[in-house]
Design a protein around this motif. Structure first.
Motif, PDB file in Angstrom:
ATOM      1  N   PRO A  14       0.836  -1.215   0.000  1.00  8.80           N
ATOM      2  CA  PRO A  14       0.000   0.000   0.000  1.00  8.80           C
ATOM      3  C   PRO A  14       0.865   1.257   0.000  1.00  8.80           C
ATOM      4  O   PRO A  14       1.876   1.330   0.703  1.00  8.80           O
ATOM      5  CB  PRO A  14      -0.791  -0.131   1.297  1.00  8.80           C
ATOM      6  N   GLY A  15       0.455   2.211  -0.824  1.00 11.30           N
ATOM      7  CA  GLY A  15       1.220   3.434  -0.998  1.00 11.30           C
ATOM      8  C   GLY A  15       2.254   3.369  -2.099  1.00 11.30           C
ATOM      9  O   GLY A  15       2.853   4.402  -2.448  1.00 11.30           O
ATOM     10  N   SER A  17       3.829   2.192  -6.056  1.00  5.11           N
ATOM     11  CA  SER A  17       3.516   2.562  -7.438  1.00  5.11           C
ATOM     12  C   SER A  17       3.848   1.426  -8.393  1.00  5.11           C
ATOM     13  O   SER A  17       4.734   0.604  -8.124  1.00  5.11           O
ATOM     14  CB  SER A  17       4.331   3.798  -7.852  1.00  5.11           C
ATOM     15  N   ARG A  67      -4.392   9.904  -8.779  1.00  5.05           N
ATOM     16  CA  ARG A  67      -3.477   8.807  -8.446  1.00  5.05           C
ATOM     17  C   ARG A  67      -2.973   8.090  -9.685  1.00  5.05           C
ATOM     18  O   ARG A  67      -1.827   7.634  -9.729  1.00  5.05           O
ATOM     19  CB  ARG A  67      -4.173   7.789  -7.537  1.00  5.05           C
ATOM     20  N   ASN A  84      -0.073   5.457  -8.798  1.00 11.29           N
ATOM     21  CA  ASN A  84       0.617   5.879  -7.582  1.00 11.29           C
ATOM     22  C   ASN A  84      -0.301   5.730  -6.378  1.00 11.29           C
ATOM     23  O   ASN A  84      -1.524   5.671  -6.515  1.00 11.29           O
ATOM     24  CB  ASN A  84       1.062   7.330  -7.709  1.00 11.29           C
ATOM     25  N   ASN A  85       0.308   5.702  -5.203  1.00 13.63           N
ATOM     26  CA  ASN A  85      -0.447   5.596  -3.956  1.00 13.63           C
ATOM     27  C   ASN A  85      -1.479   4.470  -4.033  1.00 13.63           C
ATOM     28  O   ASN A  85      -2.665   4.659  -3.729  1.00 13.63           O
ATOM     29  CB  ASN A  85      -1.134   6.929  -3.642  1.00 13.63           C
ATOM     30  N   LEU A  86      -1.005   3.307  -4.414  1.00 12.92           N
ATOM     31  CA  LEU A  86      -1.907   2.165  -4.577  1.00 12.92           C
ATOM     32  C   LEU A  86      -2.479   1.738  -3.240  1.00 12.92           C
ATOM     33  O   LEU A  86      -1.789   1.764  -2.207  1.00 12.92           O
ATOM     34  CB  LEU A  86      -1.168   1.019  -5.253  1.00 12.92           C
ATOM     35  N   GLN A  87      -3.744   1.349  -3.272  1.00 18.89           N
ATOM     36  CA  GLN A  87      -4.466   0.923  -2.088  1.00 18.89           C
ATOM     37  C   GLN A  87      -4.915  -0.532  -2.238  1.00 18.89           C
ATOM     38  O   GLN A  87      -4.933  -1.077  -3.348  1.00 18.89           O
ATOM     39  CB  GLN A  87      -5.668   1.830  -1.860  1.00 18.89           C
ATOM     40  N   ASP A  90      -7.266  -1.483  -4.943  1.00 20.92           N
ATOM     41  CA  ASP A  90      -6.818  -1.433  -6.338  1.00 20.92           C
ATOM     42  C   ASP A  90      -6.407  -2.813  -6.847  1.00 20.92           C
ATOM     43  O   ASP A  90      -6.095  -2.959  -8.037  1.00 20.92           O
ATOM     44  CB  ASP A  90      -5.637  -0.478  -6.486  1.00 20.92           C
ATOM     45  N   SER A 116       0.087  -5.773   2.121  1.00 21.08           N
ATOM     46  CA  SER A 116       1.179  -5.517   3.067  1.00 21.08           C
ATOM     47  C   SER A 116       1.778  -6.828   3.554  1.00 21.08           C
ATOM     48  O   SER A 116       2.726  -6.812   4.339  1.00 21.08           O
ATOM     49  CB  SER A 116       0.666  -4.693   4.251  1.00 21.08           C
TER      50      SER A 116
END
Length: 116
Positions: A14-15, A17, A67, A84-87, A90, A116
């Motif tokens: 997470p977060g 790219s 994003r 970017n800033n993948l969650q 996504d 994570s």
């Protein structure tokens, strides 16, 4: 023979790219509306972003604005999706699409996993 070949997917925290690529053959991407779609497990396929053929204008789904960035390299006949800033949400298979008034082409998809 028309082909769309996606690459660049993978596992990211997470977060993080990723940049997806969609290499086209058999047609010219600058003459088509090129889009990225995604499909998460158990969900409908949804539109992520589009770059138009004529002027290269771009459109994004609301949740991706700010994003994700779609772009095109006409010399390489390739379309990109910078993410970017993948969650976690996504996570999905991402598909490349090329569409004209007469044709509609799909790639085989590339998996993006945010964990994570």
């Amino acid at each position: 023979q028309v082909q769309l070949v996606e690459s660049g997917g993978g596992l990211v925290q997470p977060g993080g790219s990723l940049r997806l690529s969609c290499a086209a053959s058999g047609f010219t991407v600058s003459r088509y509306a090129m889009s990225w779609y995604r499909q998460a497990p158990g969900k409908e396929r949804e539109l992520v972003a589009t770059i138009t053929g004529i002027d290269g204008g771009t459109n994004y789904a609301d949740s991706m604005k700010g994003r994700f960035t779609i772009s095109r390299d006409n010399a390489k006949n390739t379309v990109y999706l910078q993410m970017n800033n993948l969650q976690l949400e996504d996570t999905a298979v991402y598909y490349c699409n090329g569409r004209s008034s007469w044709y509609n082409y799909w790639g085989q998809g590339t998996q993006v996993t945010v964990s994570s």
